[in-house]
Scaffold this motif. Structure first.
Motif, PDB file in Angstrom:
ATOM      1  N   ASP A   9       0.814  -1.216   0.000  1.00  0.00           N
ATOM      2  CA  ASP A   9       0.000   0.000   0.000  1.00  0.00           C
ATOM      3  C   ASP A   9       0.848   1.267   0.000  1.00  0.00           C
ATOM      4  O   ASP A   9       0.567   2.210  -0.744  1.00  0.00           O
ATOM      5  CB  ASP A   9      -0.944   0.021   1.204  1.00  0.00           C
ATOM      6  N   ASP A  10       1.899   1.302   0.834  1.00  0.00           N
ATOM      7  CA  ASP A  10       2.710   2.514   0.915  1.00  0.00           C
ATOM      8  C   ASP A  10       3.433   2.806  -0.397  1.00  0.00           C
ATOM      9  O   ASP A  10       3.547   3.963  -0.810  1.00  0.00           O
ATOM     10  CB  ASP A  10       3.694   2.445   2.087  1.00  0.00           C
ATOM     11  N   TYR A  12       2.371   1.913  -3.432  1.00  0.00           N
ATOM     12  CA  TYR A  12       1.345   2.360  -4.371  1.00  0.00           C
ATOM     13  C   TYR A  12       0.994   3.830  -4.122  1.00  0.00           C
ATOM     14  O   TYR A  12       0.870   4.622  -5.054  1.00  0.00           O
ATOM     15  CB  TYR A  12       0.102   1.479  -4.261  1.00  0.00           C
ATOM     16  N   GLN A  13       0.876   4.207  -2.853  1.00  0.00           N
ATOM     17  CA  GLN A  13       0.561   5.601  -2.519  1.00  0.00           C
ATOM     18  C   GLN A  13       1.689   6.537  -2.969  1.00  0.00           C
ATOM     19  O   GLN A  13       1.435   7.632  -3.475  1.00  0.00           O
ATOM     20  CB  GLN A  13       0.297   5.738  -1.026  1.00  0.00           C
ATOM     21  N   ASP A  14       2.931   6.096  -2.789  1.00  0.00           N
ATOM     22  CA  ASP A  14       4.070   6.898  -3.241  1.00  0.00           C
ATOM     23  C   ASP A  14       4.041   7.074  -4.761  1.00  0.00           C
ATOM     24  O   ASP A  14       4.307   8.160  -5.278  1.00  0.00           O
ATOM     25  CB  ASP A  14       5.397   6.256  -2.830  1.00  0.00           C
ATOM     26  N   GLU A  16       1.363   6.919  -6.727  1.00  0.00           N
ATOM     27  CA  GLU A  16       0.250   7.812  -7.064  1.00  0.00           C
ATOM     28  C   GLU A  16       0.625   9.270  -6.813  1.00  0.00           C
ATOM     29  O   GLU A  16       0.345  10.143  -7.640  1.00  0.00           O
ATOM     30  CB  GLU A  16      -0.989   7.459  -6.243  1.00  0.00           C
ATOM     31  N   ALA A  17       1.276   9.531  -5.693  1.00  0.00           N
ATOM     32  CA  ALA A  17       1.672  10.898  -5.364  1.00  0.00           C
ATOM     33  C   ALA A  17       2.693  11.420  -6.371  1.00  0.00           C
ATOM     34  O   ALA A  17       2.591  12.564  -6.836  1.00  0.00           O
ATOM     35  CB  ALA A  17       2.238  10.956  -3.945  1.00  0.00           C
ATOM     36  N   GLU A  18       3.658  10.598  -6.732  1.00  0.00           N
ATOM     37  CA  GLU A  18       4.678  11.010  -7.689  1.00  0.00           C
ATOM     38  C   GLU A  18       4.077  11.271  -9.064  1.00  0.00           C
ATOM     39  O   GLU A  18       4.441  12.236  -9.731  1.00  0.00           O
ATOM     40  CB  GLU A  18       5.783   9.940  -7.785  1.00  0.00           C
ATOM     41  N   SER A  19       3.152  10.419  -9.482  1.00  0.00           N
ATOM     42  CA  SER A  19       2.522  10.635 -10.794  1.00  0.00           C
ATOM     43  C   SER A  19       1.701  11.921 -10.791  1.00  0.00           C
ATOM     44  O   SER A  19       1.672  12.657 -11.779  1.00  0.00           O
ATOM     45  CB  SER A  19       1.672   9.437 -11.206  1.00  0.00           C
ATOM     46  N   LEU A  26      -0.336   7.160 -13.843  1.00  0.00           N
ATOM     47  CA  LEU A  26       0.383   6.178 -13.048  1.00  0.00           C
ATOM     48  C   LEU A  26       1.060   5.153 -13.954  1.00  0.00           C
ATOM     49  O   LEU A  26       2.219   4.784 -13.736  1.00  0.00           O
ATOM     50  CB  LEU A  26      -0.571   5.491 -12.066  1.00  0.00           C
TER      51      LEU A  26
END
Length: 86
Positions: A9-10, A12-14, A16-19, A26
């Motif tokens: 999860d962490d 994937y969240q990173d 998403e934030a970077e994209s 993504l």
């Protein structure tokens, strides 16, 4: 080609934030990151890399050891084992 990745999860969240920061999808970000981590390929399809020179072995006297084939090494080891058992 479609594939499914199981990401923590962490991570994937990173991603998403970077994209979002880059303003890219993504999918595009993941492809870019994967490509940057892969070695570049030459025309023949194999990765480009420099070959290391083979080491040369020297004995204590400073003389070069002769090159031996696998069969010659096997013969030497077999003879040494036979001498040890005799």
């Amino acid at each position: 080609m479609n594939t499914t990745l199981d990401l923590p999860d962490d991570l994937y969240q990173d991603l998403e934030a970077e994209s979002a920061l880059r303003g890219t999808e993504l999918r595009e970000l993941v492809m870019s990151l994967i490509r940057s981590g892969l070695p570049k390929r030459q025309r023949g399809g194999s990765p480009s890399r420099q070959r290391s020179p083979l080491p040369s072995l020297q004995s204590f006297g400073g003389q070069m050891h002769p090159s031996l084939t696998n069969a010659e090494i096997e013969d030497i080891l077999t003879a040494e084992e036979a001498d040890a058992c005799a």
